[in-house]
Design an enzyme around this catalytic site. Structure first.
Site, short mmCIF file in Angstrom:
data_model
loop_
_atom_site.label_atom_id
_atom_site.label_comp_id
_atom_site.label_asym_id
_atom_site.label_seq_id
_atom_site.Cartn_x
_atom_site.Cartn_y
_atom_site.Cartn_z
N GLU A 1 -21.89 40.39 -26.77
CA GLU A 1 -22.14 40.52 -26.11
C GLU A 1 -21.58 41.46 -26.00
O GLU A 1 -20.50 41.92 -24.90
CB GLU A 1 -22.18 39.45 -25.16
CG GLU A 1 -23.21 38.07 -24.76
CD GLU A 1 -23.23 37.16 -23.93
OE1 GLU A 1 -22.35 37.28 -23.24
OE2 GLU A 1 -23.50 36.71 -23.21
N GLU B 1 -27.71 33.13 -28.02
CA GLU B 1 -27.31 32.22 -26.81
C GLU B 1 -28.30 32.40 -25.14
O GLU B 1 -28.44 33.56 -24.99
CB GLU B 1 -26.07 33.10 -26.23
CG GLU B 1 -24.95 32.17 -25.51
CD GLU B 1 -23.92 32.81 -24.95
OE1 GLU B 1 -23.26 33.63 -25.91
OE2 GLU B 1 -23.79 32.94 -23.97
#
Length: 651
Positions: free
Chosen positions: A206, A322
């Site tokens: 991320e 995710e």
């Protein structure tokens, strides 16, 4: 040619092998095929990879070996570096259970690079943003490479044995600062496992922004205006280097690249994707997809779905490595309706996904009940979100997940996990501080000086703290010099005492006693007038040596003393027959308080820091929230001599 490993047997598989007219002429080949058929049916009930083969990007789709649009559903394990809520699940039986009992077709190994995020310590390093460097005593590949690599291999081996896909995730928000480690890590994975069609490389979890750190005091805020710069100057150059390193060894397995803003800025990747001309492929395949992450209870889901649609229309393929049923913070209840909106979107567009997370942390995103451990997973001791997610995964391939529901336990004796209250101000997760043994290079646990020490038996930050043990909170880098109220959310099996110390100097800054006598009853203990703000210090909670039983320390809140209002933290005391609730949540313009008929209600509203925005007012049919900015708020209700605080979201 790819290799399928089934326990001790290794088979080189290729279509030409099975098409050979001479294959059945030799007794050894017949025995080989019988062994293969029997072994694979026992070990790999789904035969996911052997049936679908290498996943490849074709246009804006990921397809199987037959060129058909294909998606898989499965699970992401929590950060490997958090031993007590994530690392303990990096075991083969976890993958076995998910594949054989949940029907999971993919598992994601979130291999931590550093201990959660970078921290600010004395060793200033200009290679990292704002002098932030990885905690030298923390876990992760940076500090304990072989230890974390071994966890990855456990999950990979188990996934191959179960014939499901495995995502090997370089789990950090700052992968570009660890490019040398990333290249080493993925080269080793590719060298050992690159001949397996099961392997998927996720090279950047991320990414955040070009300023490399989050908005002060708000860990979930990022500035979308930086997305293009972040992609063009940080993520893409890093990705090109890492992809080249992988492709020099593994020419074709799928590679997934993170996108800006916690892997939600897919539009910037679509505008300037990685192409064959960017790479030194030398005959290898591009086969690159891009990461999309979402949390169903966040209010921007419609815009994010549209952004994903636009990105695919521009030609890139997406993989949701995710996602959560709850808020991006990991807190809150599962949002059934919005989760199913996302599931339908992904199914219609053949987007694969892995749910966050396999963990027993006390938060809404965990699929396992708090503190239940690996046995909790194996014995189906799941949260409401966990049951919901399992239903989705089980019914993914036959497209019948639309009937899955979130079932909230309705009795105080039938709950997923203890009710964990929220404090005021900024929330920090607690971590067990560790260091590496100089001789064995293995993790050893820290004990506070001057306190009695007991043997550590492997229990985690949520269970069984012993005398002399402590947890540390990395709150530095955020706190200006000020006087603070510190709130520790904990439960205790007996009345115990603890103290607050400043990490590394161990200067005493406060102490308090607990009152709870059950590990299933959480309380908030507050220490006032704590002077903080020295960025070289962390806060350490040290357990005293004169207690029996255990303490569970869940989280840690810090708020300026001037903004602290203890009334907001009142313990819920409403009688059950009052039927108190608030709606709608999220709210736009008007919030409604629902109670028994004829009950007089007053209310106050606070922001998430505890600052009072609306003083005590009479409720006259609705609460006007139109002038509140988007965000999370607290509303305190007063009925007779009782009061209770609820949290709500303003859109």
């Amino acid at each position: 040619m790819k290799t399928i490993i089934t326990h001790s047997l290794v088979f080189k598989t290729s279509s030409s092998f099975f098409r050979s007219p001479n294959i059945l002429k030799h007794p050894k080949n017949v025995l080989f095929l019988l062994l293969f058929a029997c072994t694979s049916s026992i070990i790999s009930a789904q035969n996911v990879v052997s049936t679908n083969g290498l996943l490849e990007v074709s246009g804006n789709q990921i397809v199987n070996k037959n060129g058909e649009g294909y998606s898989v559903a499965g699970n992401s394990i929590f950060w490997s570096g958090f031993e007590t809520v994530g690392g303990k699940f990096y075991r083969s039986e976890v993958v076995d259970h998910l594949a054989q009992n949940w029907g999971s077709q993919v598992v994601r190994a979130a291999i931590a690079v550093e201990e959660a995020d970078l921290v600010n310590i004395n060793n200033f390093n200009t290679n990292f943003p704002q002098g932030l460097v990885p905690n030298p005593n923390g876990s992760g590949l940076f500090n304990n490479y072989e230890f974390e690599l071994a966890k990855a291999k456990v999950i990979i081996d188990a996934a191959i044995a179960n014939d499901i896909y495995v995502i090997v995730d370089f789990h950090t928000h700052f992968a570009h600062h660890f490019e040398d480690i990333a290249i080493r890590f993925f080269q080793e994975i590719a060298q050992e496992y690159g001949n397996n069609e099961h392997i998927i490389y996720e090279i950047f979890n991320e990414p955040i922004n070009t300023n490399d750190f989050r908005v002060q005091g708000d860990p979930n805020t990022f500035d979308p205006t930086n997305f293009t710069q972040t992609w063009n100057t940080i993520i893409k150059p890093y990705a090109i280097n890492v992809i080249n390193a992988i492709r020099a060894i593994d020419p074709d397995n799928l590679i997934i690249v993170g996108t800006p803003g916690f892997s939600q800025g897919v539009g910037t990747a679509a505008a300037n994707p990685i192409t064959e001309s960017d790479l030194n492929l030398n005959g290898a395949d591009l086969n690159v997809a891009y990461t999309l992450h979402f949390y169903a209870a966040q209010n921007e889901h419609n815009a994010l779905i549209q952004s994903a649609t636009n990105a695919m229309n521009q030609g890139i393929a997406l993989f949701v490595t995710e996602w959560g049923t709850v808020e991006a913070s990991g807190d809150g209840d599962a949002d059934q309706d919005q989760t199913l909106v996302w599931m339908n979107f992904m199914k219609e567009n053949n987007i694969s996904h892995a749910n966050w997370s396999i963990s027993d942390k006390f938060e809404g995103a965990s699929v396992i009940s708090g503190n239940a451990g690996v046995n909790g997973l194996l014995n189906d001791d799941l949260t409401s979100s966990g049951d919901f997610v399992r239903c989705i995964i089980e019914n993914w391939q036959d497209n019948s997940f639309g009937s899955c529901e979130v079932v909230i336990p309705d009795g105080p004796g039938d709950v997923d996990s203890p009710l964990v209250p929220n404090g005021l101000g900024t929330k920090y997760e607690v971590e067990r501080p560790t260091e590496l043994d100089a001789n064995t290079n293995s993790r050893i646990d820290f004990t506070s000086p001057g306190l009695a020490v007991d043997d550590f038996d492997g229990e985690g930050i949520l269970t069984g703290f012993k005398p002399g043990e402590s947890v540390v909170v990395n709150a530095n880098g955020f706190l200006p010099n000020d006087t603070y109220a510190i709130q520790i959310v904990l439960s205790s099996s007996a009345a115990n005492n603890f103290v607050l110390l400043l990490d590394d100097s161990f200067n005493f800054i406060g102490g308090e006693n607990t009152t709870s006598t059950s590990l299933n009853e959480y309380e908030i203990v507050t220490i006032r007038n704590v002077q903080l703000g020295d960025n070289s210090q962390n806060i350490r909670i040290a357990i005293g040596d004169n207690f029996s039983g255990s303490i569970n320390i869940e989280s840690f809140y810090v708020i300026s003393d001037s903004e602290y209002d203890e009334n907001v933290l009142s313990v819920p005391t409403f009688d059950t027959d009052l039927g108190v609730s608030i709606s709608p949540v999220p709210v736009t313009n008007n919030l409604f308080i629902n109670t028994a008929t004829g009950v007089d209600v007053k209310y106050s509203i606070f922001d998430i820091t505890g600052k009072k925005l609306i003083s005590e007012s009479e409720y006259n049919g609705s609460v006007n929230t139109a002038n509140l900015k988007n965000g999370i708020y607290l509303i305190q209700l007063f009925i007779d001599d009782q009061n209770q605080t609820y949290r709500f979201i303003k859109n």
